[in-house]
Design a protein around this motif. Structure first.
Motif, PDB file in Angstrom:
ATOM      1  N   ALA A  79       0.850  -1.196   0.000  1.00  0.00           N
ATOM      2  CA  ALA A  79       0.000   0.000   0.000  1.00  0.00           C
ATOM      3  C   ALA A  79       0.885   1.244   0.000  1.00  0.00           C
ATOM      4  CB  ALA A  79      -0.909   0.002   1.219  1.00  0.00           C
ATOM      5  N   ARG A  80       0.538   2.193  -0.864  1.00  0.00           N
ATOM      6  CA  ARG A  80       1.344   3.418  -0.973  1.00  0.00           C
ATOM      7  C   ARG A  80       0.494   4.626  -0.611  1.00  0.00           C
ATOM      8  NH1 ARG A  80       4.516   3.232  -6.232  1.00  0.00           N
ATOM      9  NH2 ARG A  80       5.492   1.512  -5.109  1.00  0.00           N
ATOM     10  N   LYS A  81       0.985   5.385   0.352  1.00  0.00           N
ATOM     11  CA  LYS A  81       0.215   6.520   0.861  1.00  0.00           C
ATOM     12  C   LYS A  81       0.354   7.718  -0.060  1.00  0.00           C
ATOM     13  CE  LYS A  81      -1.027   8.455   5.265  1.00  0.00           C
ATOM     14  NZ  LYS A  81      -2.161   7.705   5.738  1.00  0.00           N
ATOM     15  N   ASN A  82      -0.737   8.501  -0.056  1.00  0.00           N
ATOM     16  CA  ASN A  82      -0.789   9.634  -0.953  1.00  0.00           C
ATOM     17  C   ASN A  82      -1.739  10.634  -0.293  1.00  0.00           C
ATOM     18  OD1 ASN A  82      -1.272  11.337  -3.060  1.00  0.00           O
ATOM     19  ND2 ASN A  82      -2.340   9.813  -4.334  1.00  0.00           N
ATOM     20  N   GLY A  83      -1.174  11.470   0.626  1.00  0.00           N
ATOM     21  CA  GLY A  83      -2.028  12.356   1.423  1.00  0.00           C
ATOM     22  C   GLY A  83      -2.865  11.540   2.379  1.00  0.00           C
ATOM     23  N   ASN A  84      -4.161  11.839   2.427  1.00  0.00           N
ATOM     24  CA  ASN A  84      -5.020  11.027   3.307  1.00  0.00           C
ATOM     25  C   ASN A  84      -5.581   9.821   2.551  1.00  0.00           C
ATOM     26  OD1 ASN A  84      -6.785  12.337   1.662  1.00  0.00           O
ATOM     27  ND2 ASN A  84      -8.143  13.063   3.280  1.00  0.00           N
ATOM     28  N   ASN A  85      -5.089   9.671   1.346  1.00  0.00           N
ATOM     29  CA  ASN A  85      -5.538   8.594   0.483  1.00  0.00           C
ATOM     30  C   ASN A  85      -4.414   7.550   0.398  1.00  0.00           C
ATOM     31  OD1 ASN A  85      -6.718   7.088  -1.526  1.00  0.00           O
ATOM     32  ND2 ASN A  85      -7.325   8.889  -2.711  1.00  0.00           N
ATOM     33  N   PHE A  86      -4.708   6.373  -0.081  1.00  0.00           N
ATOM     34  CA  PHE A  86      -3.626   5.445  -0.431  1.00  0.00           C
ATOM     35  C   PHE A  86      -4.090   4.529  -1.542  1.00  0.00           C
ATOM     36  CE2 PHE A  86      -5.875   3.332   3.074  1.00  0.00           C
ATOM     37  CZ  PHE A  86      -5.999   2.035   2.640  1.00  0.00           C
ATOM     38  N   GLN A  87      -3.097   3.866  -2.139  1.00  0.00           N
ATOM     39  CA  GLN A  87      -3.379   2.936  -3.230  1.00  0.00           C
ATOM     40  C   GLN A  87      -2.928   1.556  -2.785  1.00  0.00           C
ATOM     41  OE1 GLN A  87      -0.738   4.920  -6.018  1.00  0.00           O
ATOM     42  NE2 GLN A  87      -2.147   4.170  -7.610  1.00  0.00           N
ATOM     43  N   ILE A  88      -3.561   0.549  -3.307  1.00  0.00           N
ATOM     44  CA  ILE A  88      -3.074  -0.800  -3.023  1.00  0.00           C
ATOM     45  C   ILE A  88      -2.578  -1.432  -4.319  1.00  0.00           C
ATOM     46  CG2 ILE A  88      -3.748  -3.132  -2.310  1.00  0.00           C
ATOM     47  CD1 ILE A  88      -5.368  -1.905  -0.113  1.00  0.00           C
TER      48      ILE A  88
END
Ligand SMILES: Cc1cc2nc3c(=O)[nH]c(=O)nc-3n(C[C@H](O)[C@H](O)[C@H](O)COP(=O)(O)OP(=O)(O)OC[C@H]3O[C@@H](n4cnc5c(N)ncnc54)[C@H](O)[C@@H]3O)c2cc1C
Ligand code: SF4
Ligand code: SF4
Ligand code: FES
Lengths: 295, 395
Positions: free
Chosen positions: B101-110
């Motif tokens: 999982a990669r964080k991106n602000g308050n969002n993240f991607q899996i």
């Protein structure tokens, strides 16, 4: 004999089999729409899918694995209305690292969801019967979808009784909703707390003491019970004393879960996997285990 | 040497010196060849670089809590019994990254893993081990959910089975009806025959791909005497099992003995070290771990082998369900031999004996069960009304 793992003994008609078309360990992303503080340690999260147009049908009693970035993943029951498939509702009591990390979730934050998993409360089997809903503490959250379901088809059921016990008046969940339910004439609601200050005018004592107050036809009732294991055991005993047969009592079990899909082995209880054979079990099947320690 | 076309179900013989050609054929078919080899005084399963890696001329001596290599008087390739490794480490890796999982602000991607499927050829798979694979197949491929990594590795694996030419002191496959004869689930199966100066293999063809591979190496069609020799070897092995386990009503026996005092006795000896679960070819429990980088931007989810002998295994808020060693050993044994049958339709034990050999304090499940059986029989004859009570109690 209670030792055969017959579907019949667990929960007929409610085994949900829907093989997902993707890797079952891969979460879907949901974003927080709203956070509602229920009590000092319990919060309700309203979630919507990050990808549009994912609907999320579920049965009352099913749960999801919620993943908080970098913190971990925990099983949490769905506490929302089953007829609302566009958003997911979870009510969480903050107890340890993962659930406490949820406290910091704000509107717009993203979390991972896998599910729905497990079987359901016997809402279909209960048609034509009285229904006794008994909840202890956070156990009210997994039972709320049952109430939504029953009330959405009110004429299909006989009497409906909700008995709810919690620690103190400050720990009462879904207060506003409970008030509304209490004012309905087609539903009997009793609430009790373990301890309270003088100002509390309601019942004090364990939830099992509410059973004699309720009116229902024991032989034509279905009871659904959720709460700590001891609470469920004593409630079932009391219901049996009031004439409810043990095969008409259903309880929901909790065990450590690392996968929710029958692979990790953590949730085993005797011959069952709570995640796939449960979490809802018929009491006549489960009670041998409840009376043994450390199974 | 004649080369004839061989088909599924046929039997042939190959010379021991041609085993290398089997390796070469598998390698040129794109398999990574996995088989037995000696590491730190034990025979383990690893990728083999040449047939010289095989434990030629070695055997093992096993007993409860002990394992020792010994030279044989011949040059047998497969003259040993099972060691601490099992094939599960290839099909069901001890640790596996599930996603990142990669964080991106308050969002993240899996980001899912792109797990390329290795193509394994397993050399020297024993009958009990084939049964162990079938047991794990039921866990990972036969339910509502399917483990994609296990499934693809399993479906691509080429299996060269071997009929056991000797039984170990901790073996009890005859009791579990899982050996010593290989009966199904193989591409090729070998029986190693060493008579006087002749050293060769009887080969049975269990699949079309097995036939394809065998057709690439010199072989002769098997004669009756070869088949008889091979049968005799396996019969002899079956007669020499080091252990036995009476499986008659075993499930019921264990279900009725959750409170047997023997569990306290074993708890006094068991170190709760998890060895038995790690070496067992059917044990499938795992946990997950999240590994996050220092900046907190990347978080990997790993799946790792776990054991019901750890205290954390059954932790739920407030404490572990099985906090005592007594309850953990009882869980393990009752799962293996009883609840497994209700869960998956077969025993979770294939009688390989690994848990006996590799237990540092020589706890032996066959012995524990026979003592429980004995005390159960005694107590049943002492109080005849007990079963009555139990029937009511269970209802
Ligand atoms: C089917 C099911 C439904 C549940 N529904 C709800 C719900 O609706 N609301 C709610 O507040 N809680 C619910 N729980 C309990 C919830 O999962 C635990 O409170 C949570 O896992 C605690 O995690 P933690 O890291 O915050 O705390 P810790 O207690 O420190 O837990 C550490 C780890 O142990 C495991 N664990 C601890 N307690 C439990 C538990 N009770 N059940 C399973 N695993 C546990 C988890 O892997 C957790 O990450 C449910 C549990 C199950 C099995
Ligand atoms: S329980 Fe022991 S003997 Fe049985 S399969 Fe596992 S390791 Fe082998
Ligand atoms: S039985 Fe033996 S190997 Fe298994 S946990 Fe106990 S001490 Fe370790
Ligand atoms: S939670 Fe993993 S097997 Fe049930």
């Amino acid at each position: 004999m209670a030792h055969t793992l017959d579907n019949e003994f667990i929960n007929p008609n409610s085994q949900i089999k829907s093989p997902p078309d993707k890797d079952p360990m891969l979460p879907c992303l949901f974003s927080v729409e709203q956070v509602k503080k229920e009590t000092h340690d319990t919060f309700t999260f309203y979630l919507s899918p990050c990808e549009n147009k994912i609907s999320f049908p579920f049965q009352p009693g099913q749960f999801n694995m919620l993943y908080i970035f970098g913190n971990g993943e925990v099983p949490i029951s769905i506490s929302g209305n089953p007829s609302d498939e566009d958003r997911l509702v979870h009510t969480v009591r903050l107890v340890g690292p993962v659930t406490r990390a949820m406290k910091n979730l704000k509107r717009g934050d993203v979390l991972g969801v896998r599910g729905p998993f497990g079987n359901s409360w016997p809402v279909y089997e209960a048609i034509g019967n009285d229904v006794i809903v008994v909840a202890g503490g956070i156990g009210l959250a997994p039972l709320r979808p049952v109430l939504y379901k029953l009330l959405s088809q009110r004429d299909k059921y006989g009497k409906i009784v909700l008995l709810y016990g919690t620690r103190t008046p400050e720990d009462i969940l879904f207060k506003r909703e409970l008030e509304q339910l209490r004012s309905r004439f087609d539903l009997e609601v009793h609430v009790t707390v373990d301890r309270a200050q003088q100002s509390w005018k309601g019942n004090v004592g364990v939830v099992t003491r509410l059973i004699h107050k309720a009116t229902f036809d024991p032989l034509n009732s279905i009871a659904v019970v959720c709460g700590p294991e001891v609470m469920m055991r004593f409630t079932a005993l009391e219901l049996e004393k009031h004439g409810v047969p043990s095969d008409r009592i259903y309880i929901s079990m909790e065990r450590n879960m690392k996968c929710a899909i029958g692979f990790c082995g953590h949730c085993q209880l005797g011959q069952t996997f709570i995640c796939k054979d449960g979490p809802v079990f018929r009491y006549d099947f489960m009670h041998t285990y409840l009376t043994k320690r450390e199974i | 040497m004649t080369k004839l076309t061989i088909n599924l179900g046929d039997k042939a013989t190959i010379k021991s010196s041609d085993i290398i050609l089997l390796f070469n054929a598998l390698r040129s078919a794109g398999y990574s060849v996995i088989g037995p080899t000696i590491r730190e005084g034990t025979i383990v399963y690893e990728e083999l670089t040449s047939i010289d890696d095989l434990p030629v001329g070695w055997t093992d001596e096993q007993e409860g809590g002990s394992y020792r290599l010994k030279k044989r008087s011949d040059n047998a390739f497969f003259g040993y019994n099972v060691g601490p490794h099992s094939w599960k480490k290839f099909l069901f890796p001890p640790s596996l990254r599930l996603w990142n999982a990669r964080k991106n602000g308050n969002n993240f991607q899996i980001l899912p893993e792109n797990n390329d499927t290795p193509k394994f050829a397993f050399i020297g798979v024993r009958a009990c081990e084939l049964h162990a694979m079938a047991v794990q197949d039921k866990v990972f491929m036969n339910g509502t959910y399917i483990d994609p990594v296990y499934k693809s590795r399993r479906e691509h694996a080429f299996i060269v089975a071997v009929n056991c030419g000797q039984a170990g002191n901790t073996c009890f496959c005859t009791s579990m009806k899982t050996g010593p004869k290989v009966t199904s689930g193989y591409d090729l199966s070998l029986t190693e025959i060493i008579q006087d100066e002749i050293h060769y293999f009887l080969v049975e063809v269990g699949s079309e791909i097995g036939a394809e591979i065998l057709n690439q190496i010199p072989h002769e069609s098997a004669e009756n005497k070869d088949i008889e020799s091979a049968d005799r070897i396996v019969e002899e092995t079956a007669k020499n099992m080091g252990r036995t386990l009476d499986t008659n009503n075993l499930k019921e026996l264990l279900y009725n003995n959750y409170d047997n005092p023997r569990w306290d006795d074993v708890a006094n000896r068991c170190l709760s070290c998890s060895n038995c679960t790690m070496v067992c070819p059917t044990c499938f429990c795992t946990t997950v771990e999240d590994v996050t980088d220092l900046k907190g931007e990347n978080s990997e989810r790993w799946r790792k082998w776990d054991s019901c002998f750890t205290v954390d295994f059954s932790y739920i808020h407030g404490g572990s369900i099985r906090s005592t060693v007594r309850s953990r050993y009882r869980q393990w044994l009752t799962h293996k031999l009883a609840t497994w049958i209700d869960q998956f339709g077969s025993s979770g034990c294939v009688g390989c004996g690994r848990c006996i050999t590799w237990c540092p304090v020589a706890i032996d499940l066959t012995e524990e069960v026979s003592i429980i059986r004995l005390s159960n029989n005694n107590s049943e004859s002492l109080s005849s009304d007990k079963s009555d009570f139990r029937e009511k109690h269970n209802h």
